[in-house]
Structures are given as structure tokens and as C-alpha cells.
Design a protein around this motif. Structure first.
Motif, PDB file in Angstrom:
ATOM      1  N   ARG A 146    -107.632 -31.836  17.134  1.00  0.00           N
ATOM      2  CA  ARG A 146    -108.068 -30.561  17.382  1.00  0.00           C
ATOM      3  C   ARG A 146    -106.850 -29.359  17.506  1.00  0.00           C
ATOM      4  O   ARG A 146    -106.756 -28.519  16.673  1.00  0.00           O
ATOM      5  N   CYS A 147    -105.779 -29.703  18.448  1.00  0.00           N
ATOM      6  CA  CYS A 147    -104.965 -28.814  18.538  1.00  0.00           C
ATOM      7  C   CYS A 147    -103.425 -29.082  18.134  1.00  0.00           C
ATOM      8  O   CYS A 147    -102.839 -28.078  17.965  1.00  0.00           O
ATOM      9  N   GLY A 148    -103.267 -30.352  17.500  1.00  0.00           N
ATOM     10  CA  GLY A 148    -102.189 -30.595  16.835  1.00  0.00           C
ATOM     11  C   GLY A 148    -101.105 -31.091  17.922  1.00  0.00           C
ATOM     12  O   GLY A 148     -99.950 -31.356  17.584  1.00  0.00           O
ATOM     13  N   ARG A 149    -101.359 -30.899  19.156  1.00  0.00           N
ATOM     14  CA  ARG A 149    -100.222 -31.543  20.248  1.00  0.00           C
ATOM     15  C   ARG A 149    -100.078 -32.998  20.197  1.00  0.00           C
ATOM     16  O   ARG A 149    -100.790 -33.558  19.819  1.00  0.00           O
ATOM     17  N   GLU A 150     -98.839 -33.096  20.391  1.00  0.00           N
ATOM     18  CA  GLU A 150     -98.588 -34.591  20.581  1.00  0.00           C
ATOM     19  C   GLU A 150     -98.865 -35.143  21.641  1.00  0.00           C
ATOM     20  O   GLU A 150     -98.819 -34.574  22.977  1.00  0.00           O
ATOM     21  N   LEU A 151     -99.716 -36.427  22.034  1.00  0.00           N
ATOM     22  CA  LEU A 151    -100.277 -36.930  22.813  1.00  0.00           C
ATOM     23  C   LEU A 151     -99.639 -38.411  23.261  1.00  0.00           C
ATOM     24  O   LEU A 151     -99.362 -38.986  22.519  1.00  0.00           O
ATOM     25  N   ALA A 152     -99.422 -38.305  24.542  1.00  0.00           N
ATOM     26  CA  ALA A 152     -98.980 -39.795  24.957  1.00  0.00           C
ATOM     27  C   ALA A 152    -100.243 -40.876  25.074  1.00  0.00           C
ATOM     28  O   ALA A 152    -101.366 -40.353  25.155  1.00  0.00           O
TER      29      ALA A 152
END
Length: 175
Positions: free
Chosen positions: A165-171
Motif C-alpha cells: 500500500r504505502c511502499g514503506r519497508e517492513l520488518a
């Protein structure tokens, strides 16, 4: 529903009524100050409502007749809840204790061969030296290098992914 199905359903209901009565009898016999109505109320307060739960309590009381006053074997969770209800009502029962720390005021959700354990002791029992940082911590996953703690797992850049959705990197999140 066929006649055979109805007969089986009636038989199971009758059998469950007998098991329920047997559990009530065992409770009242072991605790003379406990009335049948109070025993019924204790089962209700302990949320013993499913057939599997009452059968488990019946099996445990059959196998360990002194189970209300001594800890024998690994009791079903419903039986442990019942013991807490009875103890809170002032009856002389032995409440279940964590096999790791001995606490009786915590939920014992983890079964081990020695008995039930609390969350904290369960985590401690799973501690190993992390192959990545060398610390003694609970294992979050096993990598090709060996056991990996949660901190190293979450910090592992090879396991990170992007949010769709947002393109943020997730752990990563261990299961």
C-alpha cells in the motif's frame, strides 16, 4: 435427519448427562462442604460448557481421584480453571502452579511433559544462544546459520519487504 442419526444424538446427550452427573458426584464426594448446586455453579463459573471439557474433567478425575487436593499429571485447562473457582470460593483444593516458577496467579497456557507453564517460563525454556548475536534469548526462527533471536530476525535486511500500500519497508514478523 434419519432415525439412526436421531438415536445417536439422543445417546450422546444421555451419555453427556451421565458424565456431567459423575463429575458433580466426584466433586461433592471430594469436597463435603460443596453442595451439588454449588458444584454446578463452579462448573459454570469455570466456563466448563462444552462436551469435550466435561469429558476431560471426568477422565482426569477417574485417573486421579485425589486430583482436587494434589497435582497429578497434566490436567485439562478446564479442570485448572475449575480448581481456581473452587479455591476462590474457599474450598480446600490445590490450585495449579507453573512448573517453572511455581506461580499460581498466572494463566498456564503452555503444556510441557512436566506440566503447565506460564508464558514467561515457556519463553525461558525456548532460550538458545543466537547464532547471529550470541546472546541467550528465545528463538524466533532458525536460519541456515542456526537459531535466531527476535531482535536479529527483525534486523535481518534480507527478510524485509515493502508494504504493497504505502511502499514503506517492513520488518519481518515471526510466527
Amino acid at each position: 435427519m434419519t432415525t439412526g442419526d436421531q438415536q445417536r444424538k439422543h445417546h450422546r446427550a444421555h451419555e453427556l448427562t451421565q458424565i456431567h452427573a459423575r463429575v458433580l458426584d466426584a466433586l461433592c464426594l471430594a469436597l463435603p462442604a460443596l453442595s451439588r448446586g454449588d458444584a454446578e455453579a463452579a462448573l459454570t463459573a469455570a466456563a466448563v460448557s462444552r462436551a469435550q471439557q466435561i469429558r476431560g474433567i471426568d477422565r482426569h478425575l477417574t485417573e486421579f481421584p485425589d486430583a482436587l487436593t494434589s497435582r497429578n499429571g497434566v490436567a485439562p485447562a478446564a479442570f485448572d480453571r475449575l480448581l481456581h473457582v473452587l479455591a476462590h470460593a474457599g474450598h480446600p483444593v490445590t490450585v495449579p502452579a507453573c512448573t517453572g516458577c511455581g506461580r499460581t496467579d498466572v494463566a498456564l497456557r503452555h503444556r510441557t511433559p512436566q506440566g503447565r507453564q506460564c508464558q514467561s517460563c515457556s519463553w525461558k525454556a525456548r532460550e538458545r544462544h543466537c547464532a547471529h548475536c550470541g546472546e541467550l534469548r528465545p528463538v524466533a526462527r532458525r536460519s541456515e546459520r542456526g537459531p535466531q533471536c527476535r531482535a536479529c530476525y527483525r534486523a535481518d535486511s534480507d527478510l524485509r519487504r515493502r508494504c504493497a500500500r504505502c511502499g514503506r519497508e517492513l520488518a519481518p514478523h515471526p510466527t
